[in-house]
Design a protein around this motif. Structure first.
Motif, PDB file in Angstrom:
ATOM      1  N   THR A  39       0.835  -1.218   0.000  1.00 15.86           N
ATOM      2  CA  THR A  39       0.000   0.000   0.000  1.00 15.86           C
ATOM      3  C   THR A  39       0.868   1.265   0.000  1.00 15.86           C
ATOM      4  O   THR A  39       0.704   2.125  -0.880  1.00 15.86           O
ATOM      5  CB  THR A  39      -0.995  -0.037   1.183  1.00 15.86           C
ATOM      6  OG1 THR A  39      -1.808  -1.202   1.026  1.00 15.86           O
ATOM      7  CG2 THR A  39      -1.868   1.195   1.222  1.00 15.86           C
TER       8      THR A  39
ATOM      9  N   ILE B 109       1.360  -1.963   8.800  1.00 16.79           N
ATOM     10  CA  ILE B 109       1.246  -2.283   7.367  1.00 16.79           C
ATOM     11  C   ILE B 109       1.014  -1.058   6.486  1.00 16.79           C
ATOM     12  O   ILE B 109       1.306  -1.093   5.304  1.00 16.79           O
ATOM     13  CB  ILE B 109       0.174  -3.367   7.099  1.00 16.79           C
ATOM     14  CG1 ILE B 109      -1.221  -2.885   7.464  1.00 16.79           C
ATOM     15  CG2 ILE B 109       0.482  -4.628   7.856  1.00 16.79           C
ATOM     16  CD1 ILE B 109      -2.292  -3.874   7.023  1.00 16.79           C
TER      17      ILE B 109
ATOM     18  N   LYS C 211      -4.338   8.936  19.744  1.00 12.93           N
ATOM     19  CA  LYS C 211      -4.098   9.782  20.928  1.00 12.93           C
ATOM     20  C   LYS C 211      -3.735  11.217  20.544  1.00 12.93           C
ATOM     21  O   LYS C 211      -3.540  12.069  21.431  1.00 12.93           O
ATOM     22  CB  LYS C 211      -2.952   9.212  21.785  1.00 12.93           C
ATOM     23  CG  LYS C 211      -3.227   7.839  22.403  1.00 12.93           C
ATOM     24  CD  LYS C 211      -2.834   6.771  21.421  1.00 12.93           C
ATOM     25  CE  LYS C 211      -2.800   5.371  21.934  1.00 12.93           C
ATOM     26  NZ  LYS C 211      -2.540   4.424  20.820  1.00 12.93           N
TER      27      LYS C 211
ATOM     28  N   ASP D 140     -11.619   7.290   4.367  1.00 17.56           N
ATOM     29  CA  ASP D 140     -11.566   7.928   5.687  1.00 17.56           C
ATOM     30  C   ASP D 140     -11.744   9.442   5.576  1.00 17.56           C
ATOM     31  O   ASP D 140     -11.925  10.123   6.582  1.00 17.56           O
ATOM     32  CB  ASP D 140     -10.204   7.667   6.355  1.00 17.56           C
ATOM     33  CG  ASP D 140     -10.011   6.202   6.715  1.00 17.56           C
ATOM     34  OD1 ASP D 140     -10.996   5.440   6.655  1.00 17.56           O
ATOM     35  OD2 ASP D 140      -8.869   5.822   7.048  1.00 17.56           O
TER      36      ASP D 140
ATOM     37  N   MET E 278     -13.171  10.777   8.939  1.00 15.72           N
ATOM     38  CA  MET E 278     -12.156  11.181   9.928  1.00 15.72           C
ATOM     39  C   MET E 278     -11.557  12.557   9.596  1.00 15.72           C
ATOM     40  O   MET E 278     -11.293  13.357  10.480  1.00 15.72           O
ATOM     41  CB  MET E 278     -11.074  10.096   9.945  1.00 15.72           C
ATOM     42  CG  MET E 278      -9.786  10.417  10.631  1.00 15.72           C
ATOM     43  SD  MET E 278      -9.963  10.529  12.400  1.00 15.72           S
ATOM     44  CE  MET E 278     -10.615   8.943  12.776  1.00 15.72           C
TER      45      MET E 278
ATOM     46  N   CYS F   1       0.316  10.672  13.044  1.00 15.19           N
ATOM     47  CA  CYS F   1      -0.734  10.856  14.049  1.00 15.19           C
ATOM     48  C   CYS F   1      -1.367   9.509  14.379  1.00 15.19           C
ATOM     49  O   CYS F   1      -1.407   8.609  13.541  1.00 15.19           O
ATOM     50  CB  CYS F   1      -1.821  11.776  13.517  1.00 15.19           C
ATOM     51  SG  CYS F   1      -1.201  13.389  13.021  1.00 15.19           S
ATOM     52  N   ASN F   2      -1.872   9.397  15.599  1.00 14.38           N
ATOM     53  CA  ASN F   2      -2.591   8.191  15.998  1.00 14.38           C
ATOM     54  C   ASN F   2      -3.837   8.595  16.772  1.00 14.38           C
ATOM     55  O   ASN F   2      -4.180   9.769  16.827  1.00 14.38           O
ATOM     56  CB  ASN F   2      -1.673   7.249  16.790  1.00 14.38           C
ATOM     57  CG  ASN F   2      -1.134   7.900  18.041  1.00 14.38           C
ATOM     58  OD1 ASN F   2      -1.705   8.866  18.557  1.00 14.38           O
ATOM     59  ND2 ASN F   2      -0.031   7.398  18.537  1.00 14.38           N
TER      60      ASN F   2
ATOM     61  N   VAL G  39      -1.911  10.043   8.918  1.00 12.83           N
ATOM     62  CA  VAL G  39      -2.864   9.785  10.007  1.00 12.83           C
ATOM     63  C   VAL G  39      -3.094   8.278  10.039  1.00 12.83           C
ATOM     64  O   VAL G  39      -3.632   7.700   9.101  1.00 12.83           O
ATOM     65  CB  VAL G  39      -4.190  10.541   9.808  1.00 12.83           C
ATOM     66  CG1 VAL G  39      -5.089  10.357  11.029  1.00 12.83           C
ATOM     67  CG2 VAL G  39      -3.934  12.023   9.558  1.00 12.83           C
ATOM     68  N   GLY G  40      -2.657   7.658  11.136  1.00 12.87           N
ATOM     69  CA  GLY G  40      -2.677   6.194  11.239  1.00 12.87           C
ATOM     70  C   GLY G  40      -1.252   5.697  11.339  1.00 12.87           C
ATOM     71  O   GLY G  40      -0.366   6.197  10.632  1.00 12.87           O
ATOM     72  N   ALA G  41      -1.029   4.753  12.249  1.00  6.86           N
ATOM     73  CA  ALA G  41       0.344   4.324  12.520  1.00  6.86           C
ATOM     74  C   ALA G  41       0.453   2.799  12.564  1.00  6.86           C
ATOM     75  O   ALA G  41       1.206   2.239  13.354  1.00  6.86           O
ATOM     76  CB  ALA G  41       0.809   4.931  13.844  1.00  6.86           C
TER      77      ALA G  41
ATOM     78  N   ARG H 211     -11.690   4.759   9.608  1.00  6.19           N
ATOM     79  CA  ARG H 211     -12.851   5.451  10.180  1.00  6.19           C
ATOM     80  C   ARG H 211     -13.350   6.475   9.168  1.00  6.19           C
ATOM     81  O   ARG H 211     -12.637   7.451   8.880  1.00  6.19           O
ATOM     82  CB  ARG H 211     -12.462   6.149  11.489  1.00  6.19           C
ATOM     83  CG  ARG H 211     -12.450   5.168  12.661  1.00  6.19           C
ATOM     84  CD  ARG H 211     -11.335   5.483  13.631  1.00  6.19           C
ATOM     85  NE  ARG H 211     -11.219   4.480  14.677  1.00  6.19           N
ATOM     86  CZ  ARG H 211     -10.531   3.344  14.547  1.00  6.19           C
ATOM     87  NH1 ARG H 211      -9.948   3.029  13.401  1.00  6.19           N
ATOM     88  NH2 ARG H 211     -10.450   2.491  15.550  1.00  6.19           N
TER      89      ARG H 211
HETATM   90  P1  NDP Z   1      -5.355  -0.253  11.793  1.00  5.33           P
HETATM   91  O1  NDP Z   1      -6.683  -0.397  12.457  1.00  5.33           O
HETATM   92  O2  NDP Z   1      -4.315  -1.283  11.970  1.00  5.33           O
HETATM   93  O3  NDP Z   1      -4.722   1.148  12.236  1.00  5.33           O
HETATM   94  C1  NDP Z   1      -5.499   2.307  12.306  1.00  5.33           C
HETATM   95  C2  NDP Z   1      -4.642   3.447  12.750  1.00  5.33           C
HETATM   96  O4  NDP Z   1      -5.449   4.613  12.776  1.00  5.33           O
HETATM   97  C3  NDP Z   1      -4.040   3.276  14.149  1.00  5.33           C
HETATM   98  O5  NDP Z   1      -2.696   3.694  14.171  1.00  5.33           O
HETATM   99  C4  NDP Z   1      -4.914   4.188  15.007  1.00  5.33           C
HETATM  100  O6  NDP Z   1      -4.240   4.777  16.100  1.00  5.33           O
HETATM  101  C5  NDP Z   1      -5.255   5.275  14.012  1.00  5.33           C
HETATM  102  N1  NDP Z   1      -6.465   5.976  14.429  1.00  5.33           N
HETATM  103  C6  NDP Z   1      -7.636   5.456  14.808  1.00  5.33           C
HETATM  104  N2  NDP Z   1      -8.494   6.435  15.181  1.00  5.33           N
HETATM  105  C7  NDP Z   1      -7.821   7.581  15.037  1.00  5.33           C
HETATM  106  C8  NDP Z   1      -8.135   8.941  15.285  1.00  5.33           C
HETATM  107  N3  NDP Z   1      -9.334   9.290  15.777  1.00  5.33           N
HETATM  108  N4  NDP Z   1      -7.214   9.896  15.031  1.00  5.33           N
HETATM  109  C9  NDP Z   1      -6.004   9.540  14.545  1.00  5.33           C
HETATM  110  N5  NDP Z   1      -5.633   8.272  14.302  1.00  5.33           N
HETATM  111  C10 NDP Z   1      -6.532   7.305  14.549  1.00  5.33           C
HETATM  112  O7  NDP Z   1      -5.699  -0.014  10.260  1.00  5.33           O
HETATM  113  P2  NDP Z   1      -4.836  -0.268   8.918  1.00  5.33           P
HETATM  114  O8  NDP Z   1      -3.665   0.636   8.887  1.00  5.33           O
HETATM  115  O9  NDP Z   1      -4.654  -1.712   8.693  1.00  5.33           O
HETATM  116  O10 NDP Z   1      -5.911   0.217   7.842  1.00  5.33           O
HETATM  117  C11 NDP Z   1      -6.423   1.529   7.843  1.00  5.33           C
HETATM  118  C12 NDP Z   1      -7.503   1.649   6.771  1.00  5.33           C
HETATM  119  O11 NDP Z   1      -6.919   1.442   5.513  1.00  5.33           O
HETATM  120  C13 NDP Z   1      -8.626   0.610   6.873  1.00  5.33           C
HETATM  121  O12 NDP Z   1      -9.823   1.222   6.417  1.00  5.33           O
HETATM  122  C14 NDP Z   1      -8.219  -0.456   5.893  1.00  5.33           C
HETATM  123  O13 NDP Z   1      -9.334  -1.164   5.377  1.00  5.33           O
HETATM  124  C15 NDP Z   1      -7.593   0.389   4.826  1.00  5.33           C
HETATM  125  N6  NDP Z   1      -6.621  -0.305   4.005  1.00  5.33           N
HETATM  126  C16 NDP Z   1      -6.714  -0.113   2.672  1.00  5.33           C
HETATM  127  C17 NDP Z   1      -5.816  -0.690   1.826  1.00  5.33           C
HETATM  128  C18 NDP Z   1      -5.941  -0.419   0.377  1.00  5.33           C
HETATM  129  O14 NDP Z   1      -5.348  -1.116  -0.413  1.00  5.33           O
HETATM  130  N7  NDP Z   1      -6.672   0.615  -0.021  1.00  5.33           N
HETATM  131  C19 NDP Z   1      -4.752  -1.579   2.307  1.00  5.33           C
HETATM  132  C20 NDP Z   1      -4.670  -1.657   3.754  1.00  5.33           C
HETATM  133  C21 NDP Z   1      -5.589  -1.048   4.560  1.00  5.33           C
HETATM  134  P3  NDP Z   1      -3.625   3.923  17.341  1.00  5.33           P
HETATM  135  O15 NDP Z   1      -2.292   3.440  16.832  1.00  5.33           O
HETATM  136  O16 NDP Z   1      -3.531   4.929  18.415  1.00  5.33           O
HETATM  137  O17 NDP Z   1      -4.601   2.818  17.612  1.00  5.33           O
END
Ligand code: NDP
Length: 284
Positions: A141, A169, A191, A242, A214, A188-189, A164-166, A211
């Motif tokens: 990705t 993968i 928190k 998102d 977002m 960003c995560n 945004v997201g940590a 989400r």
């Molecule tokens: P994860 O659930 O593993 O990680 C989500 C991340 O988002 C975490 O680091 C989390 O923070 C952070 N997060 C959650 N809520 C908030 C917030 N309110 N503010 C800031 N950060 C936030 O998800 P993935 O990385 O696996 O996937 C993310 C999205 O991407 C999903 O929708 C997935 O389906 C999609 N995806 C799409 C792909 C594609 O090919 N298009 C491939 C892979 C994924 P914390 O670390 O604090 O929990």
């Protein structure tokens, strides 16, 4: 003015055609690249992803082998299967579709894949190589997103990039690749105290949280490039990212749609990694 759409579907078709050319060259030398995809359980979304990956392989001339295991398969059986795929010379890439059922330790399973066949780039050895600037397999990705930014000639050197997201993968490897390209990167995560204050600084904004809604238009710097990784199914069946697309496109210079943005590129880069792995078999 509404943002330019970054067409991942079209770019993916170009990348896949380039892969097909490389596969033809390899086959002429007696090597057919092979990808094994292992699916455990019957998660409907995973089944669709696995089918799409197999179809993309076949279209590019890559041999694809899908192994489907029951949801209650013991971890030991999956590890044995990986051992046999590791030892199989006709298989150049191995991918275990995530998420795995709860009784299986995902970390242990990924660690059991031969790192030289880990075309998802999730093995700690490959994550470490990326971290230290000597990448072997880039996670598909973030790799696809870098290709999109390159194809759009988005300047990264000295740019402010916010991810945004940590996750391991998407978010973390994405941040490392942007850093390696010369950007100043913020990750960003959940928190993060004031997400908008961070995202509004971004020349390049990558959102991968899972989400919907977002990031809204008021959280985007005018003229930014916005990459929406999220895939969310709304109750009405609609597939959205998102980022709130309608408000974001009024502010951004360019944005990826969902569907048709990052998703197709992820599959295309899986094929790139598989063909690269097979090319490494050629005598130097
Ligand atoms: P994860 O659930 O593993 O990680 C989500 C991340 O988002 C975490 O680091 C989390 O923070 C952070 N997060 C959650 N809520 C908030 C917030 N309110 N503010 C800031 N950060 C936030 O998800 P993935 O990385 O696996 O996937 C993310 C999205 O991407 C999903 O929708 C997935 O389906 C999609 N995806 C799409 C792909 C594609 O090919 N298009 C491939 C892979 C994924 P914390 O670390 O604090 O929990």
């Amino acid at each position: 003015m509404a943002a330019r759409l970054i067409d991942g579907k079209m770019l993916a078709a170009t990348v896949r055609a380039q892969v097909a050319d490389r596969v033809r060259t390899l086959r002429a030398q007696g090597i057919t690249p092979g990808l094994a995809v292992v699916l455990v359980g019957d998660n409907p979304a995973s089944q669709v992803y696995v089918r799409n990956k197999a179809a993309a392989c076949e279209a590019a001339g890559i041999l694809s082998r899908t192994v489907s295991l029951a949801a209650d398969t013991p971890e030991g059986e999956l590890l044995d299967l990986l051992d046999s795929l590791n030892a199989d010379p006709s298989i150049h890439g191995i991918l275990v579709q995530l998420p795995l059922p709860g009784h299986i330790d995902t970390g242990r399973v990924i660690a059991a894949i031969d790192a030289t066949k880990d075309v998802d780039g999730f093995h700690v050895a490959n994550a470490g190589l990326l971290l230290t600037g000597r990448p072997r397999f880039l996670p598909c990705t973030p790799y696809g997103i870098m290709k999109m930014l390159e194809s759009e000639a988005v300047p990264l050197w000295g740019a402010e990039a916010v991810v945004v997201g940590a996750s391991n993968i998407v978010g973390k490897p994405m941040a490392l690749l942007l850093l390696a390209a010369g950007a100043t990167v913020t990750i960003c995560n959940s928190k993060t105290r004031d997400l908008g204050a961070q995202t509004r600084r971004a020349d390049v904004l990558v959102v991968a949280t899972g989400r919907s809604g977002m990031v809204t238009g008021d959280m985007i710097k005018p003229g930014a490039v916005v990459i929406d990784v999220g895939i969310n199914r709304l109750e009405n069946g609609q597939l959205v990212g998102d980022v709130d697309f309608e408000t974001a496109r009024q502010v951004a210079a360019a944005i990826t749609p969902v569907p048709g943005g990052v998703g197709p590129m992820t599959i295309a880069m899986l094929l790139v990694n598989t063909v690269e792995s097979a090319e490494r078999q050629l005598p130097a």
